[in-house]
Design an enzyme around this catalytic site. Structure first.
Site, PDB file in Angstrom:
ATOM      1  N   ASP A  53     -27.546  11.863  30.679  1.00  0.00           N
ATOM      2  CA  ASP A  53     -26.163  12.115  31.710  1.00  0.00           C
ATOM      3  C   ASP A  53     -24.670  12.339  31.046  1.00  0.00           C
ATOM      4  OD1 ASP A  53     -24.334  12.690  33.601  1.00  0.00           O
ATOM      5  OD2 ASP A  53     -24.788  10.913  35.104  1.00  0.00           O
ATOM      6  N   GLU A 131      -9.248   2.845   4.773  1.00  0.00           N
ATOM      7  CA  GLU A 131      -9.161   1.012   4.700  1.00  0.00           C
ATOM      8  C   GLU A 131      -8.524   0.448   6.143  1.00  0.00           C
ATOM      9  OE1 GLU A 131      -6.036   0.934   1.736  1.00  0.00           O
ATOM     10  OE2 GLU A 131      -6.965   1.834   0.128  1.00  0.00           O
ATOM     11  N   GLU A 133      -7.974  -1.752   8.895  1.00  0.00           N
ATOM     12  CA  GLU A 133      -7.822  -3.142   8.669  1.00  0.00           C
ATOM     13  C   GLU A 133      -8.006  -4.279  10.907  1.00  0.00           C
ATOM     14  OE1 GLU A 133      -3.770  -2.824   5.966  1.00  0.00           O
ATOM     15  OE2 GLU A 133      -2.907  -2.883   8.425  1.00  0.00           O
ATOM     16  N   GLU A 188      -5.390 -10.256   5.192  1.00  0.00           N
ATOM     17  CA  GLU A 188      -3.615  -9.256   5.229  1.00  0.00           C
ATOM     18  C   GLU A 188      -2.805  -9.852   5.622  1.00  0.00           C
ATOM     19  OE1 GLU A 188      -2.382  -6.249   4.648  1.00  0.00           O
ATOM     20  OE2 GLU A 188      -4.239  -5.357   3.729  1.00  0.00           O
ATOM     21  N   GLU A 195      -8.412  -7.333   5.696  1.00  0.00           N
ATOM     22  CA  GLU A 195      -9.322  -6.472   5.559  1.00  0.00           C
ATOM     23  C   GLU A 195     -10.343  -5.820   4.791  1.00  0.00           C
ATOM     24  OE1 GLU A 195      -7.700  -2.642   2.399  1.00  0.00           O
ATOM     25  OE2 GLU A 195      -6.384  -2.660   3.856  1.00  0.00           O
ATOM     26  N   HIS A 244      -5.237   3.240   6.411  1.00  0.00           N
ATOM     27  CA  HIS A 244      -5.448   4.310   5.097  1.00  0.00           C
ATOM     28  C   HIS A 244      -6.390   4.991   5.538  1.00  0.00           C
ATOM     29  CE1 HIS A 244      -1.799   1.318   4.314  1.00  0.00           C
ATOM     30  NE2 HIS A 244      -1.412   1.637   5.508  1.00  0.00           N
ATOM     31  N   ARG A 315       5.334   2.591  -1.584  1.00  0.00           N
ATOM     32  CA  ARG A 315       3.591   2.511   0.024  1.00  0.00           C
ATOM     33  C   ARG A 315       5.225   2.709   1.247  1.00  0.00           C
ATOM     34  NH1 ARG A 315       1.014  -0.217  -3.626  1.00  0.00           N
ATOM     35  NH2 ARG A 315      -1.058  -0.669  -3.640  1.00  0.00           N
ATOM     36  N   GLU A 332      -4.003   9.266  -0.485  1.00  0.00           N
ATOM     37  CA  GLU A 332      -3.987   8.269   0.257  1.00  0.00           C
ATOM     38  C   GLU A 332      -3.238   8.836   2.228  1.00  0.00           C
ATOM     39  OE1 GLU A 332      -3.977   3.609   0.147  1.00  0.00           O
ATOM     40  OE2 GLU A 332      -1.465   4.443  -0.097  1.00  0.00           O
ATOM     41  N   ARG A 334      -1.036   7.419   5.313  1.00  0.00           N
ATOM     42  CA  ARG A 334      -1.316   6.165   5.674  1.00  0.00           C
ATOM     43  C   ARG A 334      -0.479   5.510   7.142  1.00  0.00           C
ATOM     44  NH1 ARG A 334      -0.461   2.784   1.810  1.00  0.00           N
ATOM     45  NH2 ARG A 334       1.154   1.047   2.938  1.00  0.00           N
TER      46      ARG A 334
END
Length: 443
Positions: A53, A131, A133, A188, A195, A244, A315, A332, A334
């Site tokens: 359903d 990646e 976390e 982390e 992570e 990421h 970063r 990547e 972020r």
């Protein structure tokens, strides 16, 4: 459906004493759902005759349109490593179909399949490596989750300060038994934050893997007397949890993002893909960062991106190209967080990147400076825009970008926007503990 694959599953279920099979799928927000059958019903399920359903599933259909069928994807069959008193449990991820045999347009997996087909039409396959976390917290005397932890560890620390080390080890062992290739596991930045990275794969498989990853993390946390959460920002003043997302396009078996003739080894296709992501990211944020809480992570000072720039180094940028070249060249992104629906997120990111390639978009020059250190005036002079500041702004951007509706389809788009606007209204009218502590005694 391959007969050999089907026969293999029937044989393995019998040999491994599998008593229950979970037929899994997600709602439009990525919440894992399951219809559990006994092994005696497996043949019926493999014949696509299991019905459920859909009217009670968030973002699906009305009561008068509720009958839906689960079509198992045999490539996703796996047996859970843990045992029960009544035998073992397996799972198969399913696609959702209507009674007339057509795919249900509100199925997030179908949305991703449709976008991958567009990429295939251009000669590309899309690989993704998330990646993810998460936090491991103590539970209270009733087993309910808290934000309390005895963990005192930081980035890459070891035990005894890393009290989640044993749980993290159990997660890795369970995942490897289920066929994952674990590339790294570590503590982390924040206390109780962890992570675990697993090998990239084609986007549909990566999204499937992310769902089972989250399930295993929560299962192992519970077995260790802890609770796991993928909430983006569970603790004020600490780093939040991101996801990421590493992406690459392959064509004819070669990484289309790599060009050895270019000065830094980055192809024009890669730069156009980045330009497409950056053009559409404001609208995509409502999906990659889907909660009110998500935007409390996207603030300066915690390595989470706030500004729409790309880089090959620092970063602080939204998009980063890691140093590896050749087959490992990748983009990547972020800003995504682990609360997102991976099927919808990957579909939108791919669609945005392909839009950049189709239109031969040009990326701005990369920004090597720490964007957090730039003043508002400097950012304005450089033409650096910001990500949405909250969910309300993100949904407004989503509604303003035609690519989002085109990619998600009318059904998912409208149901998603409706739900997120309701979430924002509820949040906006809720009196919080912060307001009470700040104002109750003062006024």
């Amino acid at each position: 459906m391959g007969k050999d694959k089907r026969d293999d599953i029937m044989r393995i279920v019998k040999e491994e004493d599998v008593k229950f099979i979970r037929l899994q799928f997600t709602d439009i927000f990525g919440t894992l759902k399951s219809v559990t059958i006994t092994s005696s019903q497996l043949e019926k399920a493999l014949d696509n005759r299991c019905m459920f359903d859909g009217s009670s599933i968030e973002g699906f259909v009305r009561i008068e349109e509720s009958d839906m069928y689960l079509h198992p994807d045999l490539n996703t069959f796996v047996i859970f490593p843990w045992y029960t008193q009544n035998g073992r449990i397996a799972r198969i991820i399913c696609d959702i179909y209507l009674p007339d045999g057509t795919p249900f347009e509100g199925d997030p997996r179908y949305v991703l399949r449709r976008t991958l087909k567009c990429a295939s039409g251009m000669g590309y396959t899309f690989n993704v490596g998330p990646e993810c976390e998460f936090f491991l917290f103590n539970t209270d005397e009733f087993g309910h989750p808290t934000t309390v932890t005895h963990d005192t560890a930081g980035y890459f620390d070891l035990g005894p300060s890393d009290v989640g080390e044993n749980c993290r080890r159990d997660i890795c062992l369970n995942l490897e038994e289920m066929g994952f290739e674990i590339e790294a596991s570590h503590h982390e930045v924040a206390c109780a934050q962890h992570e675990i990275d697993f090998k990239y794969s084609e986007a549909l498989s990566a999204a499937d893997n992310l769902l089972i990853f989250k399930l295993v993390v929560k299962k192992c946390a519970e077995a260790n007397g802890l609770c796991a959460t993928f909430m983006p920002k569970p603790v004020t003043g600490c780093a939040g949890s991101g996801m990421h997302t590493n992406m690459s396009l392959f064509r004819s078996g070669q990484n289309a993002f790599y060009d050895a003739e270019k000065e830094v080894g980055i192809s024009d296709i890669c730069l156009s893909f980045i330009a497409g992501i950056m053009k559409h990211i404001k609208g995509i944020c409502a999906v990659t960062n889907p909660l009110v809480n998500s935007y409390k992570r996207l603030i300066p000072g915690f390595e989470a991106p706030c500004y729409i720039v790309w880089t090959t180094s620092n970063r602080s940028a939204l998009v980063r190209i890691p140093a590896e070249r050749g087959e490992g060249t990748r983009v990547e992104l972020r800003n995504p967080d682990p609360a997102c629906n991976p099927y919808l997120s990957f579909a939108l990111l791919l669609a945005a990147g392909l839009d950049g390639i189709k239109k031969n978009m040009k990326s701005e020059l990369p920004v090597s400076a720490n964007v957090y250190d730039l003043s508002a005036g400097e950012r304005k002079r450089l033409g650096i825009e910001s990500l949405p500041h909250d969910l309300n702004e993100a949904v407004s951007e989503m509604k303003a970008d035609p690519l989002i509706r085109e990619t998600l389809g009318d059904h998912v788009f409208e149901k998603y926007v409706e739900a997120k606007e309701k979430e924002w209204r509820e949040y906006s009218t809720t009196v919080t503990e912060w307001e009470l502590s700040r104002y109750l005694n003062q006024f």
